[in-house]
Design a protein around this motif. Sequence first.
Motif, PDB file in Angstrom:
ATOM      1  N   GLU A  12       7.819  17.677  40.345  1.00 61.22           N
ATOM      2  CA  GLU A  12       7.402  17.562  41.742  1.00 61.22           C
ATOM      3  C   GLU A  12       5.891  17.631  41.902  1.00 61.22           C
ATOM      4  O   GLU A  12       5.390  17.542  43.018  1.00 61.22           O
ATOM      5  N   SER A  13       5.174  17.754  40.795  1.00 57.68           N
ATOM      6  CA  SER A  13       3.717  17.840  40.898  1.00 57.68           C
ATOM      7  C   SER A  13       3.023  16.837  39.981  1.00 57.68           C
ATOM      8  O   SER A  13       1.928  17.090  39.495  1.00 57.68           O
ATOM      9  N   GLY A  14       3.699  15.700  39.743  1.00 58.46           N
ATOM     10  CA  GLY A  14       3.007  14.611  39.048  1.00 58.46           C
ATOM     11  C   GLY A  14       3.615  14.151  37.750  1.00 58.46           C
ATOM     12  O   GLY A  14       3.257  13.075  37.265  1.00 58.46           O
ATOM     13  N   ALA A  15       4.517  14.908  37.142  1.00 60.70           N
ATOM     14  CA  ALA A  15       5.093  14.495  35.868  1.00 60.70           C
ATOM     15  C   ALA A  15       6.088  13.364  36.089  1.00 60.70           C
ATOM     16  O   ALA A  15       7.019  13.484  36.879  1.00 60.70           O
ATOM     17  N   VAL A  16       5.886  12.268  35.374  1.00 64.33           N
ATOM     18  CA  VAL A  16       6.742  11.092  35.496  1.00 64.33           C
ATOM     19  C   VAL A  16       7.567  10.960  34.218  1.00 64.33           C
ATOM     20  O   VAL A  16       7.009  10.985  33.119  1.00 64.33           O
ATOM     21  N   PRO A  17       8.892  10.848  34.317  1.00 67.69           N
ATOM     22  CA  PRO A  17       9.709  10.737  33.104  1.00 67.69           C
ATOM     23  C   PRO A  17       9.487   9.412  32.389  1.00 67.69           C
ATOM     24  O   PRO A  17       9.006   8.437  32.984  1.00 67.69           O
ATOM     25  N   GLY A  18       9.839   9.391  31.112  1.00 72.35           N
ATOM     26  CA  GLY A  18       9.684   8.179  30.329  1.00 72.35           C
ATOM     27  C   GLY A  18      10.601   7.075  30.795  1.00 72.35           C
ATOM     28  O   GLY A  18      11.611   7.312  31.454  1.00 72.35           O
ATOM     29  N   PRO A  19      10.263   5.824  30.459  1.00 76.71           N
ATOM     30  CA  PRO A  19      11.103   4.692  30.863  1.00 76.71           C
ATOM     31  C   PRO A  19      12.461   4.752  30.182  1.00 76.71           C
ATOM     32  O   PRO A  19      12.609   5.294  29.090  1.00 76.71           O
ATOM     33  N   GLY A  20      13.462   4.186  30.840  1.00 76.04           N
ATOM     34  CA  GLY A  20      14.803   4.172  30.282  1.00 76.04           C
ATOM     35  C   GLY A  20      14.843   3.475  28.931  1.00 76.04           C
ATOM     36  O   GLY A  20      14.216   2.441  28.733  1.00 76.04           O
ATOM     37  N   GLY A  21      15.564   4.060  28.004  1.00 78.52           N
ATOM     38  CA  GLY A  21      15.646   3.490  26.673  1.00 78.52           C
ATOM     39  C   GLY A  21      14.565   3.952  25.728  1.00 78.52           C
ATOM     40  O   GLY A  21      14.669   3.763  24.509  1.00 78.52           O
ATOM     41  N   PHE A  22      13.512   4.568  26.255  1.00 76.89           N
ATOM     42  CA  PHE A  22      12.436   5.079  25.408  1.00 76.89           C
ATOM     43  C   PHE A  22      12.905   6.370  24.736  1.00 76.89           C
ATOM     44  O   PHE A  22      13.526   7.215  25.390  1.00 76.89           O
ATOM     45  N   PRO A  23      12.623   6.559  23.446  1.00 73.52           N
ATOM     46  CA  PRO A  23      13.131   7.756  22.755  1.00 73.52           C
ATOM     47  C   PRO A  23      12.711   9.075  23.384  1.00 73.52           C
ATOM     48  O   PRO A  23      13.401  10.073  23.244  1.00 73.52           O
ATOM     49  N   SER A  24      11.566   9.086  24.068  1.00 70.68           N
ATOM     50  CA  SER A  24      11.062  10.331  24.669  1.00 70.68           C
ATOM     51  C   SER A  24      11.258  10.339  26.181  1.00 70.68           C
ATOM     52  O   SER A  24      10.467  10.929  26.920  1.00 70.68           O
ATOM     53  N   ALA A  25      12.308   9.700  26.668  1.00 65.99           N
ATOM     54  CA  ALA A  25      12.500   9.533  28.108  1.00 65.99           C
ATOM     55  C   ALA A  25      12.695  10.845  28.850  1.00 65.99           C
ATOM     56  O   ALA A  25      12.430  10.924  30.054  1.00 65.99           O
ATOM     57  N   GLU A  26      13.140  11.903  28.164  1.00 68.48           N
ATOM     58  CA  GLU A  26      13.399  13.173  28.830  1.00 68.48           C
ATOM     59  C   GLU A  26      12.213  14.136  28.745  1.00 68.48           C
ATOM     60  O   GLU A  26      12.362  15.333  28.996  1.00 68.48           O
ATOM     61  N   THR A  27      11.040  13.613  28.387  1.00 69.81           N
ATOM     62  CA  THR A  27       9.789  14.373  28.431  1.00 69.81           C
ATOM     63  C   THR A  27       8.828  13.633  29.350  1.00 69.81           C
ATOM     64  O   THR A  27       9.048  12.464  29.683  1.00 69.81           O
ATOM     65  N   PRO A  28       7.735  14.273  29.804  1.00 69.27           N
ATOM     66  CA  PRO A  28       6.795  13.573  30.688  1.00 69.27           C
ATOM     67  C   PRO A  28       6.188  12.342  30.017  1.00 69.27           C
ATOM     68  O   PRO A  28       5.694  12.408  28.889  1.00 69.27           O
ATOM     69  N   TRP A  29       6.213  11.222  30.718  1.00 69.11           N
ATOM     70  CA  TRP A  29       5.587   9.976  30.265  1.00 69.11           C
ATOM     71  C   TRP A  29       4.102  10.000  30.599  1.00 69.11           C
ATOM     72  O   TRP A  29       3.267   9.570  29.825  1.00 69.11           O
ATOM     73  N   HIS A  30       3.781  10.525  31.771  1.00 70.07           N
ATOM     74  CA  HIS A  30       2.379  10.782  32.139  1.00 70.07           C
ATOM     75  C   HIS A  30       2.368  11.714  33.338  1.00 70.07           C
ATOM     76  O   HIS A  30       3.403  12.022  33.924  1.00 70.07           O
ATOM     77  N   PHE A  31       1.176  12.178  33.693  1.00 74.49           N
ATOM     78  CA  PHE A  31       1.009  13.100  34.822  1.00 74.49           C
ATOM     79  C   PHE A  31       0.184  12.459  35.940  1.00 74.49           C
ATOM     80  O   PHE A  31      -0.580  13.126  36.626  1.00 74.49           O
ATOM     81  N   GLY A  32       0.348  11.149  36.098  1.00 77.07           N
ATOM     82  CA  GLY A  32      -0.307  10.462  37.202  1.00 77.07           C
ATOM     83  C   GLY A  32      -1.505   9.625  36.814  1.00 77.07           C
ATOM     84  O   GLY A  32      -1.913   8.749  37.579  1.00 77.07           O
ATOM     85  N   ASP A  33      -2.076   9.844  35.634  1.00 78.66           N
ATOM     86  CA  ASP A  33      -3.263   9.100  35.212  1.00 78.66           C
ATOM     87  C   ASP A  33      -3.172   8.837  33.712  1.00 78.66           C
ATOM     88  O   ASP A  33      -3.899   9.437  32.919  1.00 78.66           O
ATOM     89  N   PRO A  34      -2.291   7.933  33.290  1.00 82.90           N
ATOM     90  CA  PRO A  34      -2.041   7.760  31.851  1.00 82.90           C
ATOM     91  C   PRO A  34      -3.258   7.327  31.055  1.00 82.90           C
ATOM     92  O   PRO A  34      -3.453   7.789  29.921  1.00 82.90           O
TER      93      PRO A  34
END
Length: 392
Positions: A12-34
């Motif tokens: 709820e404060s910026g963490a975006v999950p990984g894209p579907g199918g990506f091995p790390s989808a259940e960890t943060p993909w980025h925090f708003g500024d990749p």
Amino acid sequence: MSRSPILTRYSESGAVPGPGGFPSAETPWHFGDPLGEQRAAARGVIVVDRSDRAVIELSGDERLSWLHTISSQHVADLPDRRSAENLSLDANGRVEEHFVLTDVDGVTWIDTEGSRGEPLAGFLKKMVFWAKADPVLRPDMRVLTLVGPAAVTGPVADLLEIPADADVYRAGDLPETHHEDEPLGFWRRMPPLGEDRDLPVVDVVVPEFVLLRWWEALAEAGARMAGSWAHEALRVAARRPRLGVDTDERTIPHEVDWIGGPGEEGAVHLDKGCYRGQETVARVHNLGKAPRRLVLLHLDGSTDRRPATGDPVTAGGRAVGRLGTVVDHYEWGPVALALVKRNVGADVDLAAGAEEPVSARIDPDSVREDEHVQAGRAAIERLRSGAAPRDA
């Protein structure tokens, strides 16, 4: 894997999950500024949640000598608080497993891709027989990764108590917490990332019950919270492959530069035998060349389309390789790792993708020719020329 506690905490404060199918989808993909997160790694230090890694605890007095006999790396005499990369190959020398191991106080900790945790643990259990070794999958252990020059100096290094002379694959205990009866975890240096492979990397392996505590402590010490996008981009820039993404069922170690002992940042020691698949490794090293090689591709950035992992790489409409990791780099734009046929040069116009391919070119700096003198080939040439053996 289950959703990472860090992704849950910061969703709820910026963490975006990984894209579907990506091995790390259940960890943060980025925090708003990749892209900014990647820049932060180049200038300071980032901390990345890699809770998708599977961790195995290997105990027993014969754990290292036993592991030495069934894997590609020389680990029989691995010192305490040292790490190594290792492979399990099939009978034809193709890569089945890639894992990192760290020996700490009589226990060897192994971590690998999350999807390979159960298969690797199952294989190890099956191979124990009468050896004094006990592999146990530990879903309660998690991995964090620091990337950047400030990972090994300043407040972050002080927090982890990393000595200034700690080299790659060195490991150490984490400072004590209030839970003295629980495993406290450890830190270890890993091979560097980035375009010039000059960005230090430190992994932190901890029990899940202190994961958030360490994440917040590292952030307070100056590490910028970053997602796996940043780690993937810096890994691709360093041309370091990821099992199951940049490899396929035909990959042999020579194709992805996994040859070498721990001192060479490799996963296959050429001065040892007694492991499945060693015949292929020896044959390629002494007589031939790998049929493919791992290269860095620059993709056409004028379109929003991105090819996908596993898509073909073509030249003149003919398939010459497969795509691995595809990611946007903060300086280079869209890039990818790819396994391509050895005879494809950096000057060849390529296309990457299945349905709507995009233009691609091999980065010439990523093409590394194997120029070592092959003992078997040299012996054959001497026989053909009628030269006397060297020891005659």
